[in-house]
Write an enzyme that holds these catalytic residues in place. Structure first.
Site, mmCIF file in Angstrom:
data_model
loop_
_atom_site.group_PDB
_atom_site.id
_atom_site.type_symbol
_atom_site.label_atom_id
_atom_site.label_comp_id
_atom_site.label_asym_id
_atom_site.label_seq_id
_atom_site.Cartn_x
_atom_site.Cartn_y
_atom_site.Cartn_z
ATOM 1 N N CYS A 25 -34.903 53.308 -8.791
ATOM 2 C CA CYS A 25 -35.998 52.511 -9.332
ATOM 3 C C CYS A 25 -36.184 51.258 -8.496
ATOM 4 C CB CYS A 25 -35.699 52.120 -10.775
ATOM 5 S SG CYS A 25 -35.295 53.531 -11.845
ATOM 6 N N LEU B 1 -38.240 55.611 -11.359
ATOM 7 C CA LEU B 1 -38.229 56.965 -10.829
ATOM 8 C C LEU B 1 -37.262 57.737 -11.712
ATOM 9 C CD1 LEU B 1 -39.038 59.018 -8.607
ATOM 10 C CD2 LEU B 1 -37.035 58.260 -7.313
ATOM 11 N N GLY C 259 -25.355 62.737 4.699
ATOM 12 C CA GLY C 259 -24.037 62.542 5.296
ATOM 13 C C GLY C 259 -23.780 61.122 5.729
#
Length: 669
Positions: free
Chosen positions: A2, A54, A377
């Site tokens: 968010c 979100l 990664g």
């Protein structure tokens, strides 16, 4: 994931006015949270919090923010994920301290911990990535905090007499009275590092909350001199690390089990998720562990280049085929790069000059077309010793200390001269690098290596030379100024090898200042949440218990990750020089980007911006264009600064207040 923002005045404010300001700040963060927006305000206390959501966990209104704790004491705006929140819930329930849960979000779990144990204790128990602000209604204090490794951003400063904070600087511009005055010391540090180092900001009077720290504010006026308090320190983690017992195979098993558990916990999501896959060790191991843990087919995403020297997409494709993932790849062209360059200053808010920001941005946009969360990664190099400087740096230090200073400096100048020979595509240096098993980009960095070796009398000077984009930033500036200092490791109660010291320093500086900024802004501009298993506290703390030989051996880094990956992917798919997420920058600046770059650094443009020295920049540009130097990285820093200066007024166009209010949920006290 968010966006969070807020403002705290020293005196009360009208409720509607407080709500409107917080709403305007949150509106600037719509890309970080396009699913919902909320505001909480206490006009009498002069505090207002804004949130752009979100939705990842608990998509229902029960997960909406700002969120008030069950007791009513704490109010939080939170950006991130707490991966162990279900375990923490069970502990609260077992101790009879759990509230009646309204939903299953990690934000609600955090608030329950704050009610029960206090804010700092809650942070210590949380494993995850986050930036947050907690208003304590009983004590009328505001606490700002950030995760241990600095995955999520948080700025704070002054706007007139008020204190303001936000996930990104663009939200601060929406606060009445915010003064965006450039800090010359931060500009100088930016030119050296390609980013503004923690905890500094490009604007005077604004700071970043440091990773692993909290700032507790008793009054808005404290913003200028508030001291952070660490709830987690990398130096202490290193000092307190007890060596891992057992033989090497058992150590491999323990690291694999830890990584598998972390990846599994980071796959918790109520929305579709996937994985970035470069074909390198870190992303390939992440994808392999996801494949083992997933109930269905894992989605992987890669980006490649037309220039074969920089293209790792075929490697990623072969790994994806072996693992059986649903793989999508995108080939980056010069036209693609040109199409997004104008957006970079607005996306990154501060000057930011890691050229891999371009492929990272396009990869994020590609991935977001299919999923909302992606594992990466990132962090594997800093935690497990993957960068080439960890292997040849100690050798350079040893040679540099053995050679008399005049000979060392002469050798450094010779390396810099070799780069000028190597700028030609026909140069024998490029095939020689391949024959030695080195990335061909090593040739393009000979000038940097030479400068570093010339100063290799001690590890600090060597490291600074190896990582600096510009070794003499003052020479490029219109007026001389001291550089803002980066974070330092400090005293550690155990001796570190030069490689370990570089790894720890990278984790404190390069990782949060460059790598994590690059990924966060690129991904969040596309409303994509990224997660980095290698930066989970469980992995970091375990890695520092390993002997250095488990991380670096026989001139190669990430030994233990390579050996674990062998259990999932054939070694022949992975055996190649480390490439990195590089782009053909030197050639692009002599070709398709030349006109764009030339317009930004004309003497008139440099003088109008008033920050750089037009003559120094012109000489650097001419040397690059004439092939006397490969100065792409330094020029990129100059160009990103100039581009940012042209677009640094990020204030929104005027819009009716009711347009903001209509899209915002208000929580009144």
């Amino acid at each position: 994931m968010c966006g969070i923002a807020g403002i705290w005045w020293p005196e009360g404010q009208r409720q509607g006015e407080a709500e409107a300001v917080a709403a305007a700040m949150a509106a600037r963060l719509h890309h970080r949270g396009p699913d919902a927006r909320g505001v909480w305000a206490d006009g009498a206390a002069g505090i207002a919090l804004g949130h752009a959501r979100l939705s990842i966990l608990d998509l229902s209104p029960a997960g909406a923010q700002p969120m008030v704790s069950a007791s009513g004491r704490h109010v939080v705006v939170f950006n991130g994920e707490i991966y162990n929140h279900l375990d923490l819930r069970r502990e609260l329930e077992a101790g009879g301290a759990a509230p009646v849960w309204r939903g299953h979000s990690d934000t609600e779990t955090l608030l329950a911990l704050c009610d029960r144990h206090g804010i700092e204790a809650a942070l210590r128990s949380a494993t995850g990535m986050f930036a947050l602000a907690v208003w304590d209604r009983a004590e009328r204090t505001l606490t700002l905090a950030r995760d241990r490794m600095g995955e999520k951003p948080l700025y704070f400063g002054r706007a007139g007499r008020a204190l303001v904070f936000a996930s990104e600087l663009k939200a601060l511009h929406a606060a009445p009275g915010f003064d965006a005055e450039i800090d010359p010391a931060s500009v100088a540090a930016y030119l050296r590092n390609s980013c503004v180092p923690e905890p500094h900001c490009i604007y005077r009077g604004v700071r970043k909350v440091e990773p692993g720290a909290l700032v507790r504010l008793l009054h808005p006026a404290e913003a200028a001199f508030a001291r952070p308090r660490s709830y987690w320190l990398l130096g202490a983690t290193i000092a307190d690390a007890e060596p891992l017992g057992g033989d090497y195979r058992s150590i491999c098993n323990e690291v694999e089990a830890c990584l598998a558990d972390v990846v599994r916990s980071q796959m918790l999501s109520d929305v579709p998720l996937g994985c970035f896959l470069s074909g390198g060790i870190d992303s390939s191991l992440t994808a392999a562990l996801m494949t083992r843990a997933a109930k269905g087919q894992v989605r992987t995403y890669a980006i490649g280049f037309e220039d074969a020297r920089f293209n790792e997409a075929p490697h990623a494709r072969r790994v994806a085929e072996h693992l059986g993932t649903a793989h999508t790849e995108f080939t980056l062209t010069e036209a693609d790069a040109l199409s997004v360059i104008s957006e970079l200053p607005t996306i990154y808010d501060e000057p930011f000059a890691d050229p891999s920001q371009i492929p990272t941005l396009l990869l994020a946009r590609l991935t977001r077309q299919h999923v909302t969360v992606a594992l990466s990664g990132d962090g594997g190099d800093e935690v497990f010793g993957g960068y080439n400087r960890y292997t040849f740096g100690p050798r350079m230090l040893e040679w540099g200390q053995w050679l008399p200073e005049p000979l060392r400096r002469a050798a450094g100048r010779s390396m810099q001269a070799l780069q000028r020979i190597g700028t030609s595509e026909r140069s024998w240096l490029r095939p020689a690098a391949r024959g030695l098993g080195l990335p061909v980009t090593t040739v393009d960095k000979l000038s940097r290596f030479g400068g570093a070796f010339a100063d290799a009398g001690d590890k600090e000077a060597l490291y600074r030379g190896l990582v600096s984009t510009c070794n003499a930033p003052a020479s490029l500036m219109a007026t001389h100024t001291a550089e803002a200092a980066s974070r330092a490791l400090g005293a550690v109660a155990r001796d570190l090898t030069p490689a370990e010291w570089m790894m720890a320093t990278d984790a404190l500086t390069y990782l949060p200042g460059d790598i994590l900024v690059k990924v966060d802004r690129a991904a969040m501009s596309a409303s994509l949440e990224t997660r980095a298993p290698f930066l989970d506290r469980r992995v970091v703390e375990l890695a520092w218990r390993l002997p250095i030989s488990a991380r670096i051996k026989d001139g190669k880094g990430k030994r233990i990750l390579r050996d674990i990956l062998d259990r999932y992917v054939p070694r022949q798919l992975m055996e190649r020089p480390k490439q990195g997420f590089a782009i053909p920058l030197d050639g692009w600046l002599r070709g398709p980007l030349r006109a764009w770059a030339g317009d930004l650094i004309t003497p008139a443009a440099i003088r109008e911006a008033g920050v750089l020295d037009a003559g120094a920049v012109g000489r650097l540009w001419d040397a690059h264009q004439e092939g006397r130097d490969n100065a792409g990285w330094t020029l990129w820093a100059v160009l990103m600064l100039q581009s940012w200066l042209r677009t640094s007024d990020l204030k929104m166009q005027p819009q009716r207040r009711q347009d903001i209010v209509a899209s915002t949920v208000f929580v009144r006290v």
